[in-house]
Write a protein that holds these residues in place. Structure first.
Motif, PDB file in Angstrom:
ATOM      1  N   VAL A   1      68.415 -53.690  57.010  1.00 60.17           N
ATOM      2  CA  VAL A   1      68.920 -53.367  55.735  1.00 60.17           C
ATOM      3  C   VAL A   1      68.132 -53.982  54.818  1.00 60.17           C
ATOM      4  N   ASP A   2      68.148 -53.619  53.326  1.00 60.64           N
ATOM      5  CA  ASP A   2      67.365 -54.615  52.587  1.00 60.64           C
ATOM      6  C   ASP A   2      68.295 -55.647  51.967  1.00 60.64           C
ATOM      7  N   LEU A   3      69.638 -55.156  51.754  1.00 55.19           N
ATOM      8  CA  LEU A   3      70.596 -56.369  51.314  1.00 55.19           C
ATOM      9  C   LEU A   3      71.834 -56.211  52.186  1.00 55.19           C
ATOM     10  N   TRP A   4      72.388 -57.262  52.838  1.00 56.96           N
ATOM     11  CA  TRP A   4      73.596 -56.979  53.369  1.00 56.96           C
ATOM     12  C   TRP A   4      74.426 -58.209  52.608  1.00 56.96           C
ATOM     13  N   LEU A   5      75.667 -57.746  52.458  1.00 55.03           N
ATOM     14  CA  LEU A   5      76.684 -58.396  51.548  1.00 55.03           C
ATOM     15  C   LEU A   5      77.982 -58.646  52.187  1.00 55.03           C
ATOM     16  N   ILE A   6      78.799 -59.902  52.324  1.00 53.18           N
ATOM     17  CA  ILE A   6      80.095 -59.877  52.240  1.00 53.18           C
ATOM     18  C   ILE A   6      80.879 -59.254  51.289  1.00 53.18           C
ATOM     19  N   HIS A   7      81.644 -58.360  51.676  1.00 52.37           N
ATOM     20  CA  HIS A   7      82.381 -57.321  50.746  1.00 52.37           C
ATOM     21  C   HIS A   7      83.336 -58.224  49.564  1.00 52.37           C
ATOM     22  N   SER A   8      83.862 -59.149  50.346  1.00 53.33           N
ATOM     23  CA  SER A   8      84.829 -60.054  49.621  1.00 53.33           C
ATOM     24  C   SER A   8      85.208 -61.181  50.146  1.00 53.33           C
ATOM     25  N   PRO A   9      85.673 -62.272  49.479  1.00 54.41           N
ATOM     26  CA  PRO A   9      85.774 -63.812  50.037  1.00 54.41           C
ATOM     27  C   PRO A   9      86.830 -63.509  51.227  1.00 54.41           C
ATOM     28  N   PRO A  10      86.374 -64.146  52.499  1.00 54.45           N
ATOM     29  CA  PRO A  10      87.513 -64.334  53.642  1.00 54.45           C
ATOM     30  C   PRO A  10      88.666 -65.141  52.822  1.00 54.45           C
ATOM     31  N   ARG A  11      89.795 -65.105  53.770  1.00 51.95           N
ATOM     32  CA  ARG A  11      90.877 -65.857  53.256  1.00 51.95           C
ATOM     33  C   ARG A  11      90.620 -67.391  53.140  1.00 51.95           C
ATOM     34  N   SER A  12      89.849 -68.168  53.934  1.00 48.45           N
ATOM     35  CA  SER A  12      89.545 -69.645  53.652  1.00 48.45           C
ATOM     36  C   SER A  12      88.042 -69.797  53.463  1.00 48.45           C
ATOM     37  N   PRO A  13      87.806 -71.107  52.740  1.00 51.03           N
ATOM     38  CA  PRO A  13      86.532 -71.363  52.490  1.00 51.03           C
ATOM     39  C   PRO A  13      85.822 -71.488  53.837  1.00 51.03           C
TER      40      PRO A  13
ATOM     41  N   LEU B   1      66.987 -58.501  60.452  1.00 52.29           N
ATOM     42  CA  LEU B   1      67.728 -57.535  60.416  1.00 52.29           C
ATOM     43  C   LEU B   1      68.296 -57.209  58.976  1.00 52.29           C
ATOM     44  N   ALA B   2      68.069 -58.068  58.233  1.00 52.90           N
ATOM     45  CA  ALA B   2      68.645 -57.766  56.676  1.00 52.90           C
ATOM     46  C   ALA B   2      67.356 -58.785  55.755  1.00 52.90           C
ATOM     47  N   ARG B   3      66.729 -58.036  55.106  1.00 54.09           N
ATOM     48  CA  ARG B   3      65.696 -58.483  54.073  1.00 54.09           C
ATOM     49  C   ARG B   3      66.242 -59.797  53.189  1.00 54.09           C
ATOM     50  N   ALA B   4      67.522 -59.337  52.782  1.00 55.94           N
ATOM     51  CA  ALA B   4      68.028 -60.411  51.836  1.00 55.94           C
ATOM     52  C   ALA B   4      69.591 -60.485  51.910  1.00 55.94           C
ATOM     53  N   VAL B   5      70.350 -61.300  51.907  1.00 47.31           N
ATOM     54  CA  VAL B   5      71.870 -61.659  52.109  1.00 47.31           C
ATOM     55  C   VAL B   5      72.571 -62.020  50.829  1.00 47.31           C
ATOM     56  N   GLY B   6      73.663 -61.547  50.614  1.00 46.09           N
ATOM     57  CA  GLY B   6      74.464 -61.847  49.633  1.00 46.09           C
ATOM     58  C   GLY B   6      75.853 -61.932  49.622  1.00 46.09           C
ATOM     59  N   VAL B   7      76.664 -61.737  48.484  1.00 46.93           N
ATOM     60  CA  VAL B   7      77.970 -61.502  48.714  1.00 46.93           C
ATOM     61  C   VAL B   7      78.625 -60.733  47.429  1.00 46.93           C
ATOM     62  N   SER B   8      79.805 -60.193  47.230  1.00 44.57           N
ATOM     63  CA  SER B   8      80.322 -59.638  46.410  1.00 44.57           C
ATOM     64  C   SER B   8      81.871 -59.827  46.209  1.00 44.57           C
ATOM     65  N   ASN B   9      82.000 -59.837  44.859  1.00 41.88           N
ATOM     66  CA  ASN B   9      83.565 -60.396  44.388  1.00 41.88           C
ATOM     67  C   ASN B   9      83.787 -61.802  44.738  1.00 41.88           C
ATOM     68  N   TYR B  10      82.863 -62.549  44.519  1.00 42.72           N
ATOM     69  CA  TYR B  10      83.075 -64.089  44.580  1.00 42.72           C
ATOM     70  C   TYR B  10      82.987 -64.630  43.130  1.00 42.72           C
ATOM     71  N   SER B  11      83.938 -65.566  43.196  1.00 44.13           N
ATOM     72  CA  SER B  11      84.096 -66.531  41.910  1.00 44.13           C
ATOM     73  C   SER B  11      82.996 -67.554  42.007  1.00 44.13           C
ATOM     74  N   THR B  12      82.516 -68.210  40.880  1.00 44.18           N
ATOM     75  CA  THR B  12      81.688 -69.342  40.787  1.00 44.18           C
ATOM     76  C   THR B  12      81.988 -70.430  41.745  1.00 44.18           C
ATOM     77  N   PRO B  13      83.295 -70.828  41.837  1.00 47.93           N
ATOM     78  CA  PRO B  13      83.551 -72.075  42.704  1.00 47.93           C
ATOM     79  C   PRO B  13      83.499 -71.558  44.168  1.00 47.93           C
ATOM     80  N   GLN B  14      83.836 -70.211  44.308  1.00 47.81           N
ATOM     81  CA  GLN B  14      83.463 -69.600  45.852  1.00 47.81           C
ATOM     82  C   GLN B  14      82.045 -69.751  46.193  1.00 47.81           C
ATOM     83  N   LEU B  15      81.126 -69.352  45.265  1.00 44.80           N
ATOM     84  CA  LEU B  15      79.591 -69.537  45.427  1.00 44.80           C
ATOM     85  C   LEU B  15      79.099 -70.700  45.639  1.00 44.80           C
TER      86      LEU B  15
END
Length: 262
Positions: free
Chosen positions: A103-115, A133-147
């Motif tokens: 895939v070109d981009l694979w994201l964590i759909h939302s933050p898991p329960r714990s850091p 297996l993924a050209r790039a990876v990222g996240v979704s629905n993360y706050s700045t502190p979670q990033l």
């Protein structure tokens, strides 16, 4: 709209992601397949799906049946937070459904329960990326502190954070926080928080001979923010793709977001 008309954003590793994407949430079965095929025919070259959407097979089949080369279509999918610890199995299932070897981009759909769980999941995404297996990876629905938790733990920032975004949600500070960290803010549900009957949008749309929805999408592009509208209606799919024949002035950009800084 052809491929060369579309602006993109460069993610780390020289991965280019078109600013205009096609969202596929709730687009399942034959209707989902037809919508994705119509989107590719209209010129979209960026498709956004997710394991939770249950339509990766339809998305993959539409890409295959479109006649386009796989490398000419940017495909994003996402792993649910509840699948922490099963990252490889989930990605293997996504690749099989999409009928692709990456895939070109694979994201964590939302933050898991714990850091700790979030960080462990992020490490697995980085490993998958390193294996190609993924050209790039990222996240979704993360706050700045979670990033920041991910960055501090791994010294690697997600290339994308996909969040709900639109003119009414415009937050210059949050956008700046992403850019300071080298993270692309990608917006979803551009119309959910937007009053398309707003007189300001109507005025700007009339000035350019376009629709208010097209103005909203163009507003994202003017900010360099990838946006993924969704529709299963062919006419609307085509209209949403037709946003590269006009541009907004700085004053219009400011007016769209309610006069905030552009």
């Amino acid at each position: 709209m052809d491929d060369t008309d579309q602006p993109d954003v460069v993610l780390s590793g020289e991965v280019r992601m078109p600013l205009l994407g096609f969202g596929t949430w709730q687009a399942t079965g034959r209707a989902g397949y037809d919508a994705v095929l119509a989107a590719l025919d209209a010129g979209y070259r960026h498709l956004d799906t997710a394991t939770m959407y249950g339509n990766e097979q339809e998305v993959g089949r539409a890409v295959r049946d479109s006649g386009l080369r796989r490398e000419d279509v940017f495909v994003t999918t996402k792993i649910p937070a509840r699948e922490a610890g099963r990252e490889r199995q989930v990605l293997e299932a996504s690749l099989a459904a999409l009928d692709t070897d990456h895939v070109d981009l694979w994201l964590i759909h939302s933050p898991p329960r714990s850091p700790a769980e979030s960080t462990a999941m992020w490490r697995e995404l980085l490993a998958v990326r390193d294996e190609g297996l993924a050209r790039a990876v990222g996240v979704s629905n993360y706050s700045t502190p979670q990033l920041d938790e991910l960055i501090q733990a791994t010294a690697e920032a997600p290339v994308v954070n996909q969040i709900r975004w639109g003119p009414a949600l415009y937050d210059a500070g949050r956008l700046a926080e992403h850019r300071e960290r080298g993270i692309v803010l990608e917006g979803y549900s551009p119309f959910k928080s937007t009053d398309l009957g707003d007189p300001v949008l109507a005025r700007i749309a009339a000035a350019h001979g376009v629709t208010p929805a097209q103005v909203v999408l163009r507003w994202h592009v003017e900010h360099g923010i990838p946006v993924i509208p969704k529709s299963v209606t062919p006419d609307r799919i085509r209209a949403n793709a037709d946003i590269f024949t006009f541009s907004l002035t700085p004053d219009e950009v400011s007016d769209v977001q309610g006069g905030g800084p552009s």
